[in-house]
Design a protein around this motif. Structure first.
Motif, mmCIF file in Angstrom:
data_model
loop_
_atom_site.group_PDB
_atom_site.id
_atom_site.type_symbol
_atom_site.label_atom_id
_atom_site.label_comp_id
_atom_site.label_asym_id
_atom_site.label_seq_id
_atom_site.Cartn_x
_atom_site.Cartn_y
_atom_site.Cartn_z
ATOM 1 N N ALA A 119 57.516 88.883 68.246
ATOM 2 C CA ALA A 119 58.841 88.273 68.147
ATOM 3 C C ALA A 119 59.788 88.820 69.218
ATOM 4 O O ALA A 119 60.521 88.062 69.864
ATOM 5 N N THR A 169 56.931 93.956 69.387
ATOM 6 C CA THR A 169 56.275 92.959 68.558
ATOM 7 C C THR A 169 56.242 91.616 69.295
ATOM 8 O O THR A 169 56.925 91.426 70.303
ATOM 9 N N GLU A 209 56.623 86.804 63.679
ATOM 10 C CA GLU A 209 56.549 87.890 62.700
ATOM 11 C C GLU A 209 55.358 87.695 61.757
ATOM 12 O O GLU A 209 54.634 88.645 61.464
ATOM 13 N N LEU A 253 60.287 93.944 61.901
ATOM 14 C CA LEU A 253 59.027 93.512 61.297
ATOM 15 C C LEU A 253 58.879 94.124 59.903
ATOM 16 O O LEU A 253 58.342 93.496 58.986
ATOM 17 N N ALA A 281 60.842 92.019 57.617
ATOM 18 C CA ALA A 281 60.080 90.799 57.316
ATOM 19 C C ALA A 281 59.029 91.084 56.250
ATOM 20 O O ALA A 281 58.870 90.323 55.285
ATOM 21 N N TYR A 321 67.803 89.326 66.001
ATOM 22 C CA TYR A 321 67.037 89.968 67.081
ATOM 23 C C TYR A 321 67.933 90.360 68.238
ATOM 24 O O TYR A 321 67.751 91.432 68.836
#
Length: 200
Positions: free
Chosen positions: A4, A2, A33, A63, A66, A94
């Motif tokens: 992020a 991703t 995100e 994700l 999120a 993370y």
């Protein structure tokens, strides 16, 4: 990977000239995100308000987390509010996830670290993907990285961000500036307090 995760790995790169603060990075990760969720249709943006779209969970675990935290009942959440809520300790989350995935490994010394534990990126396809995206100067990654002090400003030759990404990036910038203002105010207050105790 991703946006992020790519941003986190780029922030850890030893070739970067300065370390990135955990708070700044956490806000930028929350913004990354959002941009991925908007791109996937999980969210849409009306002005600066996040309106839930499709409920399908992204494949990526973080994700997906999120997406699960999206406010799905009116009044919906503003981008700025999301950044502060989701961004709390997000960089540490993370780091933990990437260690569990084998993308990070413990190391005795590294510039970007949270607490006593220090880590470095392993030479994995995920790291190569992040570096490739960075070297291609992908607009979203470049814009978010520049906000936290990585790599300078985006080049004029790069494609512009779409309206939704521009809104999110601007909100991340404002949040990081607000966080820096808080830091400066605390420094001034602490200095004044120390001088008071020190006396004339």
């Amino acid at each position: 990977m991703t946006t992020a995760k790519d941003l986190f790995l780029i922030a850890m790169d030893s070739r970067q000239k300065q370390a990135v603060g955990q708070g700044d990075l956490s806000l930028a990760l929350a913004g990354a995100e959002l941009i991925d969720l908007l791109g996937a249709g999980t969210l849409t943006l009306e002005d600066d308000v996040l309106v839930p779209g499709e409920t399908s969970a992204p494949d990526d675990r973080l994700l997906g987390e999120a997406g699960a935290r999206i406010v799905r009942q009116a009044p919906y959440e503003r981008v700025e509010d999301w950044l502060w809520r989701r961004g709390k300790d997000l960089a540490a989350a993370y780091q933990t996830a990437l260690e569990a995935d084998g993308v990070l490994t413990p190391r005795t010394a590294r510039r970007l670290s949270f607490g006593a534990r220090r880590v470095e990126a392993v030479d994995t396809p995920a790291r190569h993907e992040a570096v490739d995206r960075w070297e291609r100067r992908e607009p979203v990654l470049t814009a978010l990285a520049s906000i936290v002090g990585i790599g300078g400003e985006p080049s004029d030759e790069e494609p512009e961000l779409d309206d939704a990404a521009t809104t999110v990036v601007a909100a991340v910038h404002d949040a990081v500036m607000e966080l820096e203002a808080v830091r400066q105010r605390r420094t001034i207050e602490n200095t004044a307090f120390a001088n008071l105790w020190r006396g004339p």
